[in-house]
Design a protein around this motif. Sequence first.
Motif, PDB file in Angstrom:
ATOM      1  N   ARG A 143       0.830  -1.208   0.000  1.00  0.00           N
ATOM      2  CA  ARG A 143       0.000   0.000   0.000  1.00  0.00           C
ATOM      3  C   ARG A 143       0.869   1.264   0.000  1.00  0.00           C
ATOM      4  O   ARG A 143       1.964   1.271   0.559  1.00  0.00           O
ATOM      5  N   ALA A 145      -0.088   5.461   0.552  1.00  0.00           N
ATOM      6  CA  ALA A 145      -1.103   6.494   0.811  1.00  0.00           C
ATOM      7  C   ALA A 145      -1.080   7.540  -0.303  1.00  0.00           C
ATOM      8  O   ALA A 145      -0.022   7.933  -0.802  1.00  0.00           O
ATOM      9  N   GLN A 152      -5.292  12.838   3.383  1.00  0.00           N
ATOM     10  CA  GLN A 152      -5.250  11.577   2.659  1.00  0.00           C
ATOM     11  C   GLN A 152      -6.532  11.417   1.849  1.00  0.00           C
ATOM     12  O   GLN A 152      -7.638  11.380   2.377  1.00  0.00           O
ATOM     13  N   SER A 155      -5.730   5.625  -1.329  1.00  0.00           N
ATOM     14  CA  SER A 155      -4.497   4.840  -1.290  1.00  0.00           C
ATOM     15  C   SER A 155      -4.329   4.052  -2.585  1.00  0.00           C
ATOM     16  O   SER A 155      -5.299   3.785  -3.299  1.00  0.00           O
ATOM     17  N   ARG A 157      -3.173   0.455  -3.938  1.00  0.00           N
ATOM     18  CA  ARG A 157      -3.094  -0.904  -3.413  1.00  0.00           C
ATOM     19  C   ARG A 157      -2.695  -1.863  -4.525  1.00  0.00           C
ATOM     20  O   ARG A 157      -3.333  -1.923  -5.574  1.00  0.00           O
TER      21      ARG A 157
END
Length: 367
Positions: A143, A145, A152, A155, A157
């Motif tokens: 991951r 961010a 934030q 993310s 992934r």
Amino acid sequence: MSIKAKQVAGVTTLVVAIVAIMSAYHLATLARMSLEETRLRGEMMARAIYHRARAVVPPPGIDLASALRNDGGVRSILESGIGYTPNVTYVAIVDAKGAVIAHPFPTQEGQILPEQEELGPIIERGAISQLRAVYSDKTYEVRQALLAGEEQFGSIRIGISTILIREEFKTALNTALGTVVVALLIATFVAILLSQWMLRPIHVIQSGLTRLGRGELDVTLELPGEEFRDLGSSFEAVSAQLSAVRTKPLPSAATDLESVMENLEDAVALFSPSGEVIFTNTAMKALLAEHSEHPAMRQLIDQTLAGRKSLGPLPITAAAPAGAAEHTRADTPERLLVTHAIEDGSGRFLGAMLVARNLGYLSHVHS
């Protein structure tokens, strides 16, 4: 188990144990390096998407999520990420709630992407956790961010599968098992040869002892090496001593008994069942020469031969010759007579033994 078998088993076990430990270490290192390499590739891909996403500026009236979804650069990186490494199963940009913003397959966009366990902490735990991850069917994630300003936004992934790592690990495991089997065979063969060489001095010593047991004289050993030279010299010295003892004539038991009887201070005589004197020692010869007709002595012998039973003890004082001085009569030694009936193992009567103890000599010794 013989010494040879123990030596072969010990050497073989030691070699196999060393090879097995080295193979296990190699497999653990291989698992860690494979997982580490997969994580680094995932992180590189996540950084590439991150830097491209930071460069996206949404036009007026369009939100950041739509801009990322429609950006050609982001889309190109997402689509190429599936073929970047065979261990990657998916690449996606998700919002804070886990909904897919951008995905190589547009049909997945808008759906909730379940979170998977991160790969990084597993690599840091140790070899057992790494091997468990390799042999599991789970999907792990790398991951990154994604920020929008200081907040934030979502993310990045990257889904990682360990199936191909497992296949690579199985190949290495088969190679390690083959190495252990080859090492086992080689170690067994070398241990047998080594045991033959190391146990040869023991076989030579055993052969020499067997020859000594058979009565051979001047047995020598041909032991190899400087380590056994002193042992061979000691064995030859013992062999020479045994040879000297065997070549020296041994005195008979009868000679030893006669020598002991002759040096006794007590008088001893053996009589046959008929009363004939068979043996007398020096002290008894002198006693019989002077007092053979003493009534008590003669009577004791006759009763023992007649009754075949031991008699005594009976003290007597030999009579001094006529005309002897008073001090000579006083110095005449007192004797203690004992007779013993002699029988063999079956109870057959063989004769009688007369013993005359010199009480004067005993008193002198005691004083």
